[in-house]
Design an enzyme around this catalytic site. Structure first.
Site, PDB file in Angstrom:
ATOM      1  N   GLU A 162       7.378  76.663 -18.724  1.00 26.81           N
ATOM      2  CA  GLU A 162       7.411  75.416 -17.953  1.00 26.81           C
ATOM      3  C   GLU A 162       6.067  75.171 -17.256  1.00 26.81           C
ATOM      4  O   GLU A 162       5.406  76.116 -16.820  1.00 26.81           O
ATOM      5  CB  GLU A 162       8.508  75.472 -16.889  1.00 26.81           C
ATOM      6  CG  GLU A 162       9.913  75.308 -17.430  1.00 26.81           C
ATOM      7  CD  GLU A 162      10.167  73.931 -17.987  1.00 26.81           C
ATOM      8  OE1 GLU A 162       9.526  72.961 -17.522  1.00 26.81           O
ATOM      9  OE2 GLU A 162      11.012  73.810 -18.892  1.00 26.81           O
ATOM     10  N   HIS A 190      11.083  74.889 -24.813  1.00 28.14           N
ATOM     11  CA  HIS A 190      11.824  73.816 -25.472  1.00 28.14           C
ATOM     12  C   HIS A 190      10.880  72.933 -26.280  1.00 28.14           C
ATOM     13  O   HIS A 190       9.755  72.653 -25.862  1.00 28.14           O
ATOM     14  CB  HIS A 190      12.621  72.977 -24.469  1.00 28.14           C
ATOM     15  CG  HIS A 190      11.807  72.313 -23.404  1.00 28.14           C
ATOM     16  ND1 HIS A 190      11.258  71.054 -23.551  1.00 28.14           N
ATOM     17  CD2 HIS A 190      11.455  72.709 -22.170  1.00 28.14           C
ATOM     18  CE1 HIS A 190      10.618  70.710 -22.448  1.00 28.14           C
ATOM     19  NE2 HIS A 190      10.713  71.705 -21.588  1.00 28.14           N
ATOM     20  N   GLU A 250      16.646  70.871 -23.666  1.00 26.33           N
ATOM     21  CA  GLU A 250      16.317  71.216 -22.285  1.00 26.33           C
ATOM     22  C   GLU A 250      16.184  69.971 -21.427  1.00 26.33           C
ATOM     23  O   GLU A 250      16.574  69.969 -20.257  1.00 26.33           O
ATOM     24  CB  GLU A 250      15.020  72.023 -22.232  1.00 26.33           C
ATOM     25  CG  GLU A 250      14.776  72.751 -20.913  1.00 26.33           C
ATOM     26  CD  GLU A 250      14.091  71.893 -19.848  1.00 26.33           C
ATOM     27  OE1 GLU A 250      14.090  72.315 -18.673  1.00 26.33           O
ATOM     28  OE2 GLU A 250      13.557  70.819 -20.180  1.00 26.33           O
ATOM     29  N   ASP A 309      11.969  69.862 -27.325  1.00 24.66           N
ATOM     30  CA  ASP A 309      12.310  68.461 -27.084  1.00 24.66           C
ATOM     31  C   ASP A 309      11.480  67.887 -25.953  1.00 24.66           C
ATOM     32  O   ASP A 309      10.972  68.613 -25.093  1.00 24.66           O
ATOM     33  CB  ASP A 309      13.806  68.306 -26.796  1.00 24.66           C
ATOM     34  CG  ASP A 309      14.261  69.063 -25.555  1.00 24.66           C
ATOM     35  OD1 ASP A 309      13.832  70.225 -25.383  1.00 24.66           O
ATOM     36  OD2 ASP A 309      15.046  68.510 -24.756  1.00 24.66           O
TER      37      ASP A 309
END
Length: 381
Positions: free
Chosen positions: A165, A69, A136, A71
């Site tokens: 992640e 992601h 996300e 964001d």
């Protein structure tokens, strides 16, 4: 200094974009231009004002997807940062900036790993894809799930997926995620009869009525867990009752709660069991349920094996598999992919003031991703 290493330079470029959910702030365009230059084809799956990008090189199998992601969460108080959160700064071997660890550092490592791999193996087997979303950190209703739904409608599956992640606890590579628990939330309303506190015989206090049920729910063993997941937990996150007046018995109480559960249980079974327990307490109640995520698990196999070897070869350490933590977009990808793992940098500073990532870890992370690409897309597995 940011230009001294390609992964660091790109990470800094991405950090400088204030891409607070759901604003991508041009991050996906930066990445798309880099990968389109080496043969990737871009497709947009924007929805609800959210930018979603699918980049793919090749058409054959296996399809290896790298997902993440663009964001980030808000910076928090600017005056508590050592430097502007959206002006990347390197100090004492650390890259500071919002999103440096979660997860623009991983995205930069994705890109440079792909570039290095394609330069060395332009005729690699199978396909490489990059899935990016800007939704996300928020509600995640118009993000990665939008792309996976489109893939499902096409009848297209992903063979292997790496989500970037931040998974490490003390140093890069010490932990990766091979699954995540499910999340089931509920809002319980218990009704009583409102009245004056001086005349309790004319009222029914719903807080008093529900208290024994709370004790039952809090002490219930929902399951024993298994080798991969801990036992299911039930937690209250909020209790609200009252009119604001100190002399009024409330007419209802609202309780927000959440289950975190593994693959040994199901949301349907948990709903039935909790409802039965509440019925046993003869409460006038209703529940509104929200299923946030189903659990997923990738067993030891091709992708986990490749990740273990890549970390061992790049860093000289053995990694630990874990399913701890909250939910991730891996829950959506698991619907169209049988093997999903999450590999990223240390998560100690994510969402905090002065978020940072080790500069050396960015280069090493790129190396780990490249080694996985080499294992899965250069020989039969």
């Amino acid at each position: 200094m940011l230009a001294s290493d390609p992964t660091l330079a790109l990470a800094g470029q991405l950090v400088s974009r204030p891409s607070i959910t759901p604003d991508d702030a041009g991050c996906q365009t930066i990445i798309a231009e880099r990968l389109q230059a080496i043969g990737f084809v871009a497709e947009r799956f924007d929805r609800g004002g959210v930018s979603n990008l699918w980049l793919r090189r090749g058409s054959g199998r296996p399809l290896l997807c790298l997902a993440g992601h663009t964001d980030v969460v808000p910076s928090g108080p600017r005056d508590e940062w050592l430097s502007d959160p959206f002006v990347p700064q390197c100090r004492n071997g650390l890259l500071y900036g919002r999103g440096s660890a979660d997860m623009k550092g991983s995205l930069a490592a994705f890109v440079t790993a792909i570039e290095a791999f394609v330069a060395a193996r332009p005729a690699h087997r199978g396909s490489i894809a990059l899935l990016l979303t800007a939704d996300e950190e928020g509600e995640a209703i118009d993000g990665t799930v939008t792309v996976t739904e489109a893939l499902h409608e096409r009848g297209q599956r992903i063979d292997y997926c790496i989500v970037g992640e931040p998974t490490a606890t003390h140093r890069l590579g010490d932990m990766i995620k091979n699954g995540r628990r499910g999340s089931l939330s509920g809002r319980l309303t218990v009704r009583g009869i409102q009245g004056h506190v001086a005349y309790p015989h004319l009222a029914r206090n719903p807080v008093h009525l529900v208290a024994p049920a709370i004790t039952t729910l809090a002490t219930t063993t929902w399951d024993e867990g298994d080798a991969c997941f801990p036992p299911t937990t039930w937690q209250i996150s909020s209790i609200h009752a009252g009119t604001g007046a100190g002399n009024v018995i409330p007419g209802s109480v609202v309780i927000d709660f959440n289950f975190r559960f593994g693959t040994v249980n199901t949301p349907e079974a948990l709903q039935r069991r909790l409802s039965t327990l509440l019925d046993d307490h003869r409460l006038d109640h209703e529940i509104v349920w929200t299923l946030g995520a189903r659990p997923f698990l990738t067993a030891e196999g091709t992708l986990v094996g490749a990740a273990r070897r890549a970390i061992r070869d790049e860093l000289g350490i053995e990694t630990e598999l874990s399913t701890t933590g909250g939910t991730s977009d891996g829950r959506f990808i698991a619907a169209v992919c049988d093997e999903v793992v999450e590999i990223g940098p240390v998560n100690a500073t994510i969402h905090k003031v002065n978020e940072c990532v080790e500069v050396a870890a960015l280069t090493q992370l790129s190396g780990i991703y490249r080694r996985i690409l080499e294992q899965l897309l250069t020989a039969d597995v």
